[in-house]
Design a protein around this motif. Structure first.
Motif, PDB file in Angstrom:
ATOM      1  N   GLY B 556       1.055  -1.035   0.210  1.00 52.08           N
ATOM      2  CA  GLY B 556      -0.248  -0.056  -0.487  1.00 52.08           C
ATOM      3  C   GLY B 556       0.600   1.386  -0.103  1.00 52.08           C
ATOM      4  O   GLY B 556       0.948   1.939  -0.978  1.00 52.08           O
ATOM      5  N   ALA B 557       1.751   1.259   0.512  1.00 52.49           N
ATOM      6  CA  ALA B 557       3.322   2.152   1.105  1.00 52.49           C
ATOM      7  C   ALA B 557       3.331   2.206  -0.154  1.00 52.49           C
ATOM      8  O   ALA B 557       3.507   3.263  -0.735  1.00 52.49           O
ATOM      9  N   ALA B 558       4.248   1.237  -0.852  1.00 53.40           N
ATOM     10  CA  ALA B 558       4.743   1.499  -2.291  1.00 53.40           C
ATOM     11  C   ALA B 558       3.651   2.083  -3.346  1.00 53.40           C
ATOM     12  O   ALA B 558       4.841   2.392  -3.873  1.00 53.40           O
ATOM     13  N   THR B 559       2.520   1.542  -3.261  1.00 50.56           N
ATOM     14  CA  THR B 559       1.731   2.174  -4.650  1.00 50.56           C
ATOM     15  C   THR B 559       2.255   3.711  -4.296  1.00 50.56           C
ATOM     16  O   THR B 559       2.011   4.488  -5.583  1.00 50.56           O
ATOM     17  N   LYS B 560       1.381   4.281  -2.534  1.00 48.30           N
ATOM     18  CA  LYS B 560       1.378   5.652  -3.043  1.00 48.30           C
ATOM     19  C   LYS B 560       2.850   6.537  -3.362  1.00 48.30           C
ATOM     20  O   LYS B 560       2.615   7.521  -3.907  1.00 48.30           O
ATOM     21  N   VAL B 561       3.933   5.962  -2.780  1.00 47.19           N
ATOM     22  CA  VAL B 561       5.060   6.577  -3.056  1.00 47.19           C
ATOM     23  C   VAL B 561       5.783   6.457  -5.011  1.00 47.19           C
ATOM     24  O   VAL B 561       6.024   7.031  -5.587  1.00 47.19           O
ATOM     25  N   LYS B 562       5.055   5.323  -5.667  1.00 46.44           N
ATOM     26  CA  LYS B 562       5.636   5.058  -6.705  1.00 46.44           C
ATOM     27  C   LYS B 562       4.861   5.805  -7.458  1.00 46.44           C
ATOM     28  O   LYS B 562       4.825   6.581  -8.827  1.00 46.44           O
ATOM     29  N   ASP B 563       3.112   6.244  -7.291  1.00 46.59           N
ATOM     30  CA  ASP B 563       2.452   7.232  -7.684  1.00 46.59           C
ATOM     31  C   ASP B 563       2.735   8.644  -7.936  1.00 46.59           C
ATOM     32  O   ASP B 563       3.127   9.131  -9.227  1.00 46.59           O
ATOM     33  N   LYS B 564       4.013   9.132  -6.609  1.00 47.66           N
ATOM     34  CA  LYS B 564       4.127   9.784  -6.983  1.00 47.66           C
ATOM     35  C   LYS B 564       5.401  10.529  -7.861  1.00 47.66           C
ATOM     36  O   LYS B 564       5.151  10.855  -8.625  1.00 47.66           O
ATOM     37  N   MET B 565       6.093   9.526  -7.399  1.00 43.85           N
ATOM     38  CA  MET B 565       7.377   8.715  -8.864  1.00 43.85           C
ATOM     39  C   MET B 565       6.949   8.734 -10.284  1.00 43.85           C
ATOM     40  O   MET B 565       7.631   9.865 -11.302  1.00 43.85           O
ATOM     41  N   PHE B 566       5.816   8.401 -10.185  1.00 36.69           N
ATOM     42  CA  PHE B 566       5.572   8.082 -11.589  1.00 36.69           C
ATOM     43  C   PHE B 566       5.088   9.881 -12.432  1.00 36.69           C
ATOM     44  O   PHE B 566       4.929  10.157 -13.161  1.00 36.69           O
ATOM     45  N   LYS B 567       4.631  10.421 -11.607  1.00 36.55           N
ATOM     46  CA  LYS B 567       3.656  11.631 -11.724  1.00 36.55           C
ATOM     47  C   LYS B 567       5.409  12.452 -12.357  1.00 36.55           C
ATOM     48  O   LYS B 567       5.054  13.681 -13.039  1.00 36.55           O
ATOM     49  N   ILE B 568       6.164  12.794 -11.323  1.00 38.75           N
ATOM     50  CA  ILE B 568       6.902  13.462 -10.970  1.00 38.75           C
ATOM     51  C   ILE B 568       8.346  12.903 -12.382  1.00 38.75           C
ATOM     52  O   ILE B 568       8.337  14.196 -13.705  1.00 38.75           O
ATOM     53  N   ALA B 569       8.441  11.508 -12.319  1.00 38.54           N
ATOM     54  CA  ALA B 569       9.118  11.163 -13.467  1.00 38.54           C
ATOM     55  C   ALA B 569       8.320  11.777 -15.169  1.00 38.54           C
ATOM     56  O   ALA B 569       9.104  11.991 -16.229  1.00 38.54           O
ATOM     57  N   ALA B 570       6.920  11.047 -15.508  1.00 38.92           N
ATOM     58  CA  ALA B 570       6.451  11.761 -16.782  1.00 38.92           C
ATOM     59  C   ALA B 570       5.605  12.936 -16.668  1.00 38.92           C
ATOM     60  O   ALA B 570       6.352  13.872 -18.075  1.00 38.92           O
ATOM     61  N   HIS B 571       6.396  13.882 -15.870  1.00 39.75           N
ATOM     62  CA  HIS B 571       5.968  15.444 -16.008  1.00 39.75           C
ATOM     63  C   HIS B 571       7.505  15.583 -17.046  1.00 39.75           C
ATOM     64  O   HIS B 571       7.587  16.183 -17.710  1.00 39.75           O
ATOM     65  N   LEU B 572       8.549  15.564 -15.831  1.00 39.99           N
ATOM     66  CA  LEU B 572      10.217  15.785 -16.518  1.00 39.99           C
ATOM     67  C   LEU B 572      10.456  14.709 -17.462  1.00 39.99           C
ATOM     68  O   LEU B 572      11.364  15.802 -18.984  1.00 39.99           O
ATOM     69  N   LEU B 573       9.504  13.550 -17.952  1.00 35.84           N
ATOM     70  CA  LEU B 573       9.957  13.109 -19.231  1.00 35.84           C
ATOM     71  C   LEU B 573       8.643  13.123 -20.553  1.00 35.84           C
ATOM     72  O   LEU B 573       9.140  12.341 -21.680  1.00 35.84           O
ATOM     73  N   GLU B 574       8.158  14.488 -20.398  1.00 34.53           N
ATOM     74  CA  GLU B 574       6.974  14.405 -20.887  1.00 34.53           C
ATOM     75  C   GLU B 574       6.049  13.370 -21.489  1.00 34.53           C
ATOM     76  O   GLU B 574       6.208  13.362 -22.718  1.00 34.53           O
ATOM     77  N   ALA B 575       6.411  12.797 -20.854  1.00 36.70           N
ATOM     78  CA  ALA B 575       4.891  11.113 -21.005  1.00 36.70           C
ATOM     79  C   ALA B 575       3.823  11.434 -19.856  1.00 36.70           C
ATOM     80  O   ALA B 575       3.436  12.194 -19.263  1.00 36.70           O
TER      81      ALA B 575
END
Ligand SMILES: Cc1cc2nc3c(=O)[nH]c(=O)nc-3n(C[C@H](O)[C@H](O)[C@H](O)COP(=O)(O)OP(=O)(O)OC[C@H]3O[C@@H](n4cnc5c(N)ncnc54)[C@H](O)[C@@H]3O)c2cc1C
Lengths: 288, 802
Positions: B556-575
């Protein structure tokens, strides 16, 4: 589990220890391995006013040959009894019994003199000393005497030591040629005190008839028991299963009032004594 | 064997992370806590089982230099409320007895002094005038209407008396061809962990706050209840997590230990330590366990089909009733074992006596019922002349029947009982042993084989604390567990646990689960424990739940953290955030392998912490997530209490095969072989699990052969040291061969089930049967533990008509 206050002395010479013992009399206790004394003090079951720690005394821990046998210093650790080469070759019964005493950490500290002075009715070394006709050298300030193992044990934690005396040495006469020995016991748990333990020595004539048999037990009374009638009964008999079975029957009559406690009833102890005497004699004879 | 899902880190045989600090002595235990000005406690305990306190003279003790407080029960009652009790019945216990003592060893006076030595000296100076009352020792005698009462406010010593009927028991017994009946006796044992219980309490009269360092192992579950014993608001008491040197169920609450240290600290304004010594622990820790007589019956048909089981239970609970009948409700989780049994009746009589109270000890009562059921199954095999293995196989619940609802209402999530059995048989060489048995008997030697198949329930739901009480009674309905995962600006992982370390492997489990979730190495994860001040919901260890619950919380905690990581990465990688994936410690645009379409976890951490302009506009800085995982499959009981709901559904199973030799002259038992196959779903870490299994089997052998808490007819505790309470050592335990069979749970993360108690729950009937089998020529039935050498010799003598 903390002891009350006590005075503590750690003399480095035997003579100093004897002087301290004389000065402090019945109030004093000797501290050897501490494996029996310290737990009792922690539980406040004994409350010595003074402890005389003999661990720093030089030349109290040794195993030496003598003209008639071996001499073992009172401070010799159980581990040494278990592994010493001289004991192993001359008196393997001692080594065999030592292995049953507690665990390695306990054996590294506990001493021969402590075990004998503590005189626990279930302890292994007292019957071994009975079976080996050991002599216990006792010192006090200004004098010394020798007590035979047969005269030493008087009851649970009771010996013939008087106030001011300590055990300095235990002498064990060599067994005659044609002798074999064995120690066995049954305990509830490996390393625990014996419910019943048996030390046996058998000496055979050339025709394999029995020249001498010695049987000593722990766990069957307030002191270790030398089963002299059982021994007598087997002299001259052939060393065979029939003789050992007869010894097993005989020994039950020598056990007068065995303890009856948590770890074994009186009946069970008497039964075990018979089984173990038969086995110990069988294996002692087989080793000749 | 069922196929297992593929994992990278889950199931990997890595070394336990907990071990280095334990082995190097750097882990801090309660007794390591040293605070400036700290006082030490000793407790005067009742020498009598049952007596009224007429007068306590503490004047001489108070005069002793170095003594700060001498506290009687009456004085303590002004500072303390009664200790926590989770029973509906009015059985009230105080940290220090007030009017009368109810067992030998009950606390009567507590002393705080400069040293423990002085505190014990002070105990010597206390004089108590007693009025002796008749001790209530034997549980059957205690049930008699004229028996003296342990608690005068109750009408009887039978504090709980109820018959639970699950299914049509009467009809099943009526249609049975045979009923196998046995009276079976299971002895009082105790948990006896290496480290006794203890607490350091430090009350600050200025702020009104109290700090507690204690090895209580459910701190985030019960701290708020213990605070009420201390008469402090829960938010003003902070329980610090400590390494716990073993519990086996004995340290769930510790109201008395913490209460005594807390009261003395409140009185002195100084930190106060109270560590039980071994005698305190053996006589008064409240960790005695099931002490039962069962009149047990199994109804079956002539072809060996089990129909129903009836268990009439008499259970000696001792003087108090802290966890009510928890040791008996536990049985309801797996009363039918691995077998199809149509109905169950359980009559439970909980009896109070003048002994230290019973709570829960590894197995929590299911250890006992496993032994009882397997005794009945072996008895049935003997009476029907059917091979025990075939009889078991004939009655197994089949793999396609899961999830399987048992008559009590609990569920078994998954299982493959024949698969476990076959794996055990494949590793046991029974043909060899049967041949040896015949050969050796002709030499007067007796070897025996014991094989049992039994359940190991795991992951309890709190409904079991209260569902034995008639509706509308209710209580807690959740047993949550939480994990917080934080990733720092340089990419390192911090995981925070809210339950303590109590000897199991929570750090290893969490590190492996985080490694699985993020595809990183477990050594990248730092793990710490949090106090109650910062606590998230956590029920802590107990009932074989922690691996299941921590796995779910990590997910559960990993899902929350990964979700934020993916948002940050997507923002930076324009994906698109949905197009991100974690691989080899980096976040990638799915399917691409060019590093320029990826960011390392460290890159993302740095952005998340210190580069606000690089984050999506509305995102807060930082990179962490917390998750509280609730029981994944539980349901409430019905009002009639004929269906208790799912409360212990992650159901493991094991087969143990013991091969022993019995020396029929001395009664000594020696092990020749021991095979244990356990199925606890997906294995998180084989060596950690094997440690649990082996340790549990050692305790199972202990109860079978050695352990028994004995009381004399006067109520004296006869087993108050390890000279008389016989624990097995490594010298008494064989080399145990452990094998894993894997049937994943459909309800848990990764398919894990709990495996902490199974060794102790399954070994006793196997050892019992092996000895019985060895003694077959004498026709001996074993109905009582521990099986002592003396009991064997006596049984043989009786069989021989001696
Ligand atoms: C866990 C455990 C298990 C044990 N298991 C066994 C066992 O299976 N079998 C067994 O026999 N023992 C066992 N023991 C006891 C152990 O062997 C003790 O070491 C032994 O009984 C006493 O020896 P000690 O040197 O430790 O004596 P101490 O404890 O130091 O002293 C014991 C007594 O002897 C006196 N004393 C010591 N030395 C002398 C001396 N030279 N002259 C006069 N008096 C002296 C002391 O004053 C004291 O009264 C066990 C102990 C423990 C802790």
């Amino acid at each position: 589990m903390k002891p009350p206050n006590f005075h503590y002395f750690a003399p480095t010479a035997l003579e100093d220890a004897l002087v301290l013992l004389a000065q402090h009399g019945a109030e004093a206790r000797i501290l050897a391995g501490g494996q029996s004394l310290v737990p009792q003090m922690n539980m406040r079951r004994v409350r010595p006013a003074t402890l005389i720690d003999i661990n720093r005394i030089a030349n109290l821990a040794y195993v030496q040959p003598t003209t008639t046998g071996i001499a073992i210093g009172a401070l010799t650790r159980t581990t040494t009894l278990e592994h010493d080469a001289l004991i192993g070759s001359r008196q393997p019964l001692i080594a065999e019994a030592a292995r049953y005493i507690g665990y390695p950490a306990i054996r590294n500290r506990g001493t021969l003199g402590g075990s004998l002075a503590h005189a626990d009715p279930n302890a292994e070394l007292p019957p071994v000393m009975l079976a080996l006709n050991a002599e216990i050298e006792v010192r006090q300030h200004g004098s010394s005497r020798t007590i035979t193992a047969a005269n030493f044990f008087q009851g649970p934690a009771k010996t013939s030591l008087t106030t001011g005396e300590l055990i300095s040495e235990v002498r064990i006469p060599d067994l005659p040629p044609g002798a074999g020995s064995a120690f066995i016991e049954v305990s509830r748990r490996e390393g625990g005190y014996a419910i019943v333990g048996v030390a046996a020595v058998v000496v055979l004539n050339a025709d394999r008839s029995i020249a001498e048999a010695r049987v000593a037990l722990c766990g069957v009374g307030p002191t270790p028991l030398r089963a002299t009638q059982t021994e007598q009964g087997s002299i001259g008999q052939p060393a065979n299963a029939h003789t050992w079975a007869a010894a097993a029957t005989a020994v039950q009559h020598e056990i007068i009032n065995p303890p009856d406690d948590l770890h074994g009833s009186a009946d069970y102890r008497r039964h075990l004594a018979a089984v173990l005497v038969e086995r110990a004699l069988t294996s002692a004879a087989a080793r000749i | 064997m069922t196929t297992t899902p593929e994992f990278k880190w889950v199931g990997k045989d890595i070394k336990r992370r907990e071990d280095p600090s334990l082995l190097m002595g750097t882990a801090k235990y309660t007794n390591d806590v040293q605070l400036p000005g700290m006082l030490h406690t000793a407790v005067l305990r009742s020498p009598y089982a049952h007596a009224r306190i007429i007068n306590i003279d503490t004047s001489a003790a108070k005069q002793l230099p170095g003594v700060h407080v001498v506290l009687t029960g009456r004085e303590a009652a002004e500072i303390l409320n009664p200790v926590p009790a989770f029973c509906a019945e009015p059985v009230v216990e105080h940290a220090i007895a007030i009017e009368k003592v109810r067992y030998a060893g009950e606390a009567v006076v507590a002393v705080a002094a400069d040293t423990r030595y002085i505190a014990e000296d002070a105990l010597d100076l206390i004089n108590i005038e007693w009025e002796l009352l008749p001790p209530v020792v034997d549980m059957l005698a205690a049930m008699q209407p004229d028996a003296p009462l342990v608690h005068e406010n109750l009408k009887s010593n039978v504090v709980f008396d109820h018959t639970f009927v699950f299914g049509d028991v009467a009809a099943d017994f009526a249609r049975a061809d045979r009923v196998i009946k046995r009276r079976l006796r299971w002895p009082r044992a105790t948990a006896a962990p290496m480290e006794p219980s203890g607490a350091v309490c430090s009350y600050d009269p200025g702020s009104g706050r109290m700090e507690v360092w204690s090895n209580t192992n459910m701190l985030n579950f019960v701290a708020w209840v213990i605070a009420s014993t201390l008469k402090l608001p829960p938010h003003m008491v902070n329980f610090n997590p400590m390494y716990v040197g073993g519990s086996f169920g004995s340290k769930h609450v510790l109201g008395k230990v913490i209460g005594i240290a807390g009261a003395l600290s409140k009185m002195t304004g100084r930190p106060v330590k109270f560590m039980e010594d071994r005698i305190d622990n053996l006589t008064a820790n409240d960790s005695h366990a099931a002490d039962r007589i069962y009149d047990a019956a199994l109804a079956l048909t002539n072809d060996g089909t089990f129909l129903s089981v009836r268990l009439n239970t008499f259970d000696d609970y001792g003087a108090y009733f802290m966890f009510a009948i928890a040791g008996n409700t536990n049985v309801m989780a797996q009363a039918i074992g691995p077998y199809k049994i149509n109905s169950v009746e359980m009559d439970i009589k909980a009896i109070l006596t003048n002994k230290n109270q019973q709570t829960v000890f590894r197995g929590a009562g299911s250890d006992v019922s496993n032994w009882v059921l397997e005794r009945l199954v072996d008895a049935a095999a003997d009476e029907l002349g059917i091979d025990g293995i075939e009889l078991r196989r004939h009655n197994f619940i089949q793999p396609d029947q899961f999830p399987y609802k048992i008559p009590t209402g609990n569920y078994y999530d998954s299982g493959n009982y024949a698969g476990v059995l076959d794996m055990a048989l494949a590793n046991a060489q029974l043909d060899h042993w049967r041949a040896e048995q015949v050969r050796l008997r002709s030499e007067g030697r007796y070897i025996g084989i014991g094989l049992v198949s039994a359940q190991q329930r795991s992951t309890y739901s709190a409904t079991e604390f209260w569902f034995h009480n008639p509706a509308p009674a209710s209580g807690l309905t959740t047993t949550p567990e939480s994990v917080r995962i934080g990733i720092g600006p340089t990419g390192g992982f911090n995981a925070t646990l809210f339950s303590t370390f109590w000897g199991n492997s929570p750090e290893t489990v969490v590190a492996q689960a985080i490694a699985e979730e993020f595809d990183v190495d477990p050594s990248d994860v730092n793990i710490s424990y949090e106090s109650t001040r910062h606590g998230l919901p956590s029920a802590g260890p107990g009932g074989s739940r922690l691996t299941v619950m921590l796995s779910g919380a990590v997910r559960g905690a990993a899902t929350k953290v990964k979700d934020k990581m993916f948002k940050i990465a997507a923002h930076l990688l324009e994906a698109n955030a949905d197009d991100m994936e974690l691989r080899a410690g980096r976040v990638w645009v799915k399917g691409l392998n060019d590093e320029k379409y990826s960011l390392s976890i460290a890159d993302i951490g740095m952005k998340a912490y210190w580069h606000k302009f690089d984050l999506p506009p509305d995102m807060e800085s930082g990179l962490e997530g917390s998750f509280t995982y609730d029981h994944p499959f539980s349901s409430p009981p019905n009002a009639e209490r004929t269906d208790l709901g799912a409360f212990y559904p992650m159901m493991g199973n094991a087969v143990h095969i013991a091969i022993v030799e019995v020396d029929v002259k001395t009664g000594k038992v020696a092990f020749l072989d021991f095979i244990a196959v356990h199925d606890v779903g997906t294995v998180m870490n084989p060596r950690a699990l094997q440690g649990q299994i082996r340790g549990g089997i050692a305790q199972g052998i202990g109860i079978a052969l050695l352990e028994e808490m004995r009381y004399g007819p006067d109520g004296q505790n006869l087993s108050s040291t390890f000279n008389d309470y016989l624990l097995p050592s490594t010298l008494d335990i064989p080399n145990i061969k452990v094998f894993h069979h894997v049937t994943p749970s459909p309800f848990t993360t990764y398919g894990v089930k709990g495996g902490g108690e199974g060794g102790r729950m399954v070994a006793p009937p196997a050892v019992t049967r092996a000895i019985e089998d060895a003694l077959t020529p004498f026709g001996i039935q074993i109905s009582e533990l521990p099986i002592t050498p003396e009991s064997i010799v006596k049984a043989i003598a009786a069989a021989n008509g001696a």
